[in-house]
Scaffold this motif. Structure first.
Motif, mmCIF file in Angstrom:
data_model
loop_
_atom_site.group_PDB
_atom_site.id
_atom_site.type_symbol
_atom_site.label_atom_id
_atom_site.label_comp_id
_atom_site.label_asym_id
_atom_site.label_seq_id
_atom_site.Cartn_x
_atom_site.Cartn_y
_atom_site.Cartn_z
ATOM 1 N N ARG A 143 3.558 -6.601 -18.191
ATOM 2 C CA ARG A 143 4.185 -7.930 -18.149
ATOM 3 C C ARG A 143 5.545 -7.877 -17.457
ATOM 4 O O ARG A 143 5.926 -8.811 -16.752
ATOM 5 C CB ARG A 143 4.306 -8.488 -19.558
ATOM 6 N N TYR A 144 6.268 -6.802 -17.662
ATOM 7 C CA TYR A 144 7.542 -6.625 -16.974
ATOM 8 C C TYR A 144 7.336 -6.650 -15.463
ATOM 9 O O TYR A 144 8.059 -7.324 -14.728
ATOM 10 C CB TYR A 144 8.151 -5.276 -17.359
ATOM 11 N N GLU A 145 6.364 -5.893 -14.990
ATOM 12 C CA GLU A 145 6.159 -5.719 -13.555
ATOM 13 C C GLU A 145 5.592 -6.965 -12.878
ATOM 14 O O GLU A 145 5.784 -7.163 -11.679
ATOM 15 C CB GLU A 145 5.210 -4.536 -13.308
ATOM 16 N N SER A 146 4.906 -7.799 -13.626
ATOM 17 C CA SER A 146 4.172 -8.921 -13.032
ATOM 18 C C SER A 146 5.073 -9.995 -12.454
ATOM 19 O O SER A 146 4.697 -10.699 -11.513
ATOM 20 C CB SER A 146 3.259 -9.551 -14.083
ATOM 21 N N GLY A 147 6.264 -10.170 -13.015
ATOM 22 C CA GLY A 147 7.115 -11.269 -12.599
ATOM 23 C C GLY A 147 6.754 -12.583 -13.280
ATOM 24 O O GLY A 147 7.416 -13.607 -13.083
ATOM 25 N N TYR B 201 6.585 -12.969 -16.659
ATOM 26 C CA TYR B 201 7.387 -13.082 -17.877
ATOM 27 C C TYR B 201 8.842 -12.708 -17.577
ATOM 28 O O TYR B 201 9.107 -11.832 -16.745
ATOM 29 C CB TYR B 201 6.840 -12.168 -18.972
ATOM 30 N N GLY B 202 9.761 -13.342 -18.257
ATOM 31 C CA GLY B 202 11.181 -13.095 -18.022
ATOM 32 C C GLY B 202 11.865 -12.366 -19.144
ATOM 33 O O GLY B 202 12.941 -12.780 -19.596
ATOM 34 N N TYR B 203 11.277 -11.293 -19.630
ATOM 35 C CA TYR B 203 11.878 -10.539 -20.727
ATOM 36 C C TYR B 203 13.180 -9.876 -20.270
ATOM 37 O O TYR B 203 13.275 -9.331 -19.175
ATOM 38 C CB TYR B 203 10.918 -9.453 -21.226
ATOM 39 N N GLY B 204 14.192 -9.906 -21.160
ATOM 40 C CA GLY B 204 15.465 -9.284 -20.834
ATOM 41 C C GLY B 204 15.557 -7.835 -21.232
ATOM 42 O O GLY B 204 16.395 -7.099 -20.727
ATOM 43 N N SER C 75 9.314 -7.986 -29.452
ATOM 44 C CA SER C 75 9.531 -9.006 -30.468
ATOM 45 C C SER C 75 8.844 -10.314 -30.106
ATOM 46 O O SER C 75 8.196 -10.941 -30.943
ATOM 47 C CB SER C 75 11.040 -9.242 -30.644
ATOM 48 N N SER C 76 8.965 -10.722 -28.839
ATOM 49 C CA SER C 76 8.363 -11.974 -28.383
ATOM 50 C C SER C 76 6.845 -11.926 -28.477
ATOM 51 O O SER C 76 6.201 -12.876 -28.948
ATOM 52 C CB SER C 76 8.798 -12.264 -26.948
ATOM 53 N N ILE C 77 6.264 -10.817 -28.037
ATOM 54 C CA ILE C 77 4.803 -10.682 -28.073
ATOM 55 C C ILE C 77 4.304 -10.706 -29.511
ATOM 56 O O ILE C 77 3.327 -11.386 -29.841
ATOM 57 C CB ILE C 77 4.364 -9.382 -27.374
ATOM 58 N N TYR C 78 5.001 -9.983 -30.383
ATOM 59 C CA TYR C 78 4.560 -9.915 -31.783
ATOM 60 C C TYR C 78 4.697 -11.269 -32.478
ATOM 61 O O TYR C 78 3.816 -11.678 -33.240
ATOM 62 C CB TYR C 78 5.367 -8.853 -32.532
ATOM 63 N N MET C 79 5.788 -11.979 -32.200
ATOM 64 C CA MET C 79 6.018 -13.275 -32.846
ATOM 65 C C MET C 79 4.995 -14.322 -32.392
ATOM 66 O O MET C 79 4.522 -15.128 -33.188
ATOM 67 C CB MET C 79 7.435 -13.772 -32.525
ATOM 68 N N LYS C 80 4.636 -14.299 -31.114
ATOM 69 C CA LYS C 80 3.754 -15.320 -30.564
ATOM 70 C C LYS C 80 2.265 -14.950 -30.667
ATOM 71 O O LYS C 80 1.413 -15.830 -30.787
ATOM 72 C CB LYS C 80 4.094 -15.569 -29.095
ATOM 73 N N LYS D 298 -7.986 -5.082 -16.707
ATOM 74 C CA LYS D 298 -6.922 -4.765 -17.673
ATOM 75 C C LYS D 298 -5.679 -5.605 -17.421
ATOM 76 O O LYS D 298 -5.078 -6.164 -18.339
ATOM 77 C CB LYS D 298 -6.590 -3.277 -17.586
ATOM 78 N N THR D 299 -5.295 -5.720 -16.158
ATOM 79 C CA THR D 299 -4.111 -6.499 -15.802
ATOM 80 C C THR D 299 -4.278 -7.962 -16.188
ATOM 81 O O THR D 299 -3.370 -8.592 -16.756
ATOM 82 C CB THR D 299 -3.820 -6.383 -14.291
ATOM 83 N N LYS D 300 -5.439 -8.537 -15.897
ATOM 84 C CA LYS D 300 -5.697 -9.940 -16.239
ATOM 85 C C LYS D 300 -5.594 -10.166 -17.751
ATOM 86 O O LYS D 300 -4.979 -11.133 -18.208
ATOM 87 C CB LYS D 300 -7.093 -10.349 -15.754
ATOM 88 N N MET D 301 -6.187 -9.295 -18.528
ATOM 89 C CA MET D 301 -6.203 -9.463 -19.979
ATOM 90 C C MET D 301 -4.814 -9.316 -20.580
ATOM 91 O O MET D 301 -4.469 -10.008 -21.553
ATOM 92 C CB MET D 301 -7.172 -8.463 -20.619
ATOM 93 N N GLN D 302 -3.981 -8.416 -20.039
ATOM 94 C CA GLN D 302 -2.664 -8.194 -20.604
ATOM 95 C C GLN D 302 -1.655 -9.258 -20.178
ATOM 96 O O GLN D 302 -0.702 -9.537 -20.909
ATOM 97 C CB GLN D 302 -2.160 -6.798 -20.213
ATOM 98 N N LEU D 303 -1.876 -9.881 -19.017
ATOM 99 C CA LEU D 303 -0.957 -10.912 -18.561
ATOM 100 C C LEU D 303 -1.289 -12.284 -19.150
ATOM 101 O O LEU D 303 -0.400 -13.087 -19.415
ATOM 102 C CB LEU D 303 -0.973 -11.000 -17.025
ATOM 103 N N TYR D 304 -2.579 -12.548 -19.345
ATOM 104 C CA TYR D 304 -3.008 -13.871 -19.817
ATOM 105 C C TYR D 304 -3.936 -13.733 -21.030
ATOM 106 O O TYR D 304 -5.133 -14.027 -20.948
ATOM 107 C CB TYR D 304 -3.706 -14.627 -18.685
ATOM 108 N N PRO D 305 -3.401 -13.252 -22.160
ATOM 109 C CA PRO D 305 -4.244 -12.980 -23.329
ATOM 110 C C PRO D 305 -4.906 -14.224 -23.917
ATOM 111 O O PRO D 305 -5.963 -14.126 -24.525
ATOM 112 C CB PRO D 305 -3.268 -12.345 -24.327
#
Length: 302
Positions: free
Chosen positions: A149-153, A155-158, A165-170, A241-248
């Protein structure tokens, strides 16, 4: 136990030193350290290729995953995010690859020691490599999701902490393991096939080239040959794998993602990002094995 305080302190110190010596001389620890060091070098060097591969698999405006699309994506990243944008996702890559490579090599060493006598045959090599990578893949899947997700552009994780935290919460714990099946279907066969091609190629090389001053170049060449073959075979699983991890939320199952790629892009869609992944995985694996071979020799594991 000595009755005087000084004696007890000396005894505790000697016990600690004995424990440290036992740990640091363990073949498993040596394999882990050698693998981690080799993983650090290759991860930093080839991170731009991994980022470009992920971007190619994410975008729908570049149908080709070949060298033209790769160069276009390189240029686009540099224009929009400067040169260092090519190293975006470096932190999760390091957190994934450095302990991951160390765990892979230590697992492989343990498996070879306990289940294989001498040099493994072709089928043994496939089984050992696949099993060691499965152990690593399951252990490192949360950071693999964050890295993608970091590499894809998209998501804007800091930070890595914010991403987790964001992934787990959502999405809950399932969000941190999404894409596990295609990840294992990609990595386990890759490692199994790679180890088979690598070990079998080495058996056809004269011993003086494997042990003399030309050994690093020889090991690297064997690694390149093995990496090219293994990358091409496992590329479709990397795309899924990339599709599933970017757009779960969009891809909730492995068959659904497989069907989508075929419907959207056709059979060639399963090979988007092949060139940068092939170059990266081939050179990264070749470098990792070359450095690992040299370090294990110095550790006395060869």
């Amino acid at each position: 136990m000595p009755s005087d305080p000084a004696g007890r302190v000396l005894l505790v110190r000697s016990e600690k030193m004995a424990l440290i010596d036992a740990v640091t001389t363990s073949p498993l620890v040596k394999s882990f350290l050698a693998g981690s060091f080799s993983g650090t070098c290759s991860t930093i060097l080839f991170q731009p290729l991994d980022l470009v591969k992920t971007r190619l698999q994410t975008t729908i405006t570049i149908p080709s995953g070949g060298s033209g699309g790769m160069l276009y994506t390189f240029g686009k990243v540099v224009r929009n995010e400067r040169l260092f944008g090519l190293w975006k996702g470096m932190t999760p890559s390091i957190l994934r690859c450095v302990p991951g490579v160390g765990l892979y090599f230590s697992s492989l060493n343990w498996l070879k020691t306990n289940f294989c006598e001498g040099h493994p045959g072709p089928l043994q090599a496939i089984a050992l490599g696949a099993l060691a990578r499965t152990i690593t893949g399951i252990t490192m899947i949360p950071i693999t999701v964050v890295k993608t997700r970091y590499e894809s552009g998209v998501y804007g994780y800091g930070s890595v902490r914010e991403a987790v935290s964001s992934i787990y919460m959502k999405e809950g714990a399932r969000g941190l393991t999404c894409g596990l099946l295609p990840t294992l279907l990609r990595d386990a066969p890759f490692s199994g096939l790679y180890l088979m091609f690598y070990t079998q190629t080495k058996t056809r090389i004269p011993t003086n080239l494997l042990e003399g001053s030309q050994a690093p170049v020889t090991h690297f060449t064997c690694g390149v040959v093995a990496g090219l073959a293994a990358s091409a075979v496992t590329q479709p699983f990397d795309v899924v794998k990339t599709k599933m991890q970017l757009y779960p939320h969009k891809f909730t199952s492995f068959p659904q993602a497989v069907w989508y790629v075929n419907e959207k892009y056709g059979p060639l869609g399963y090979f988007k990002g092949l060139v940068p992944r092939m170059v990266r995985r081939t050179l990264m694996a070749a470098m990792a094995w070359t450095v690992y071979e040299q370090i294990t020799k110095s550790f006395g594991l060869k």
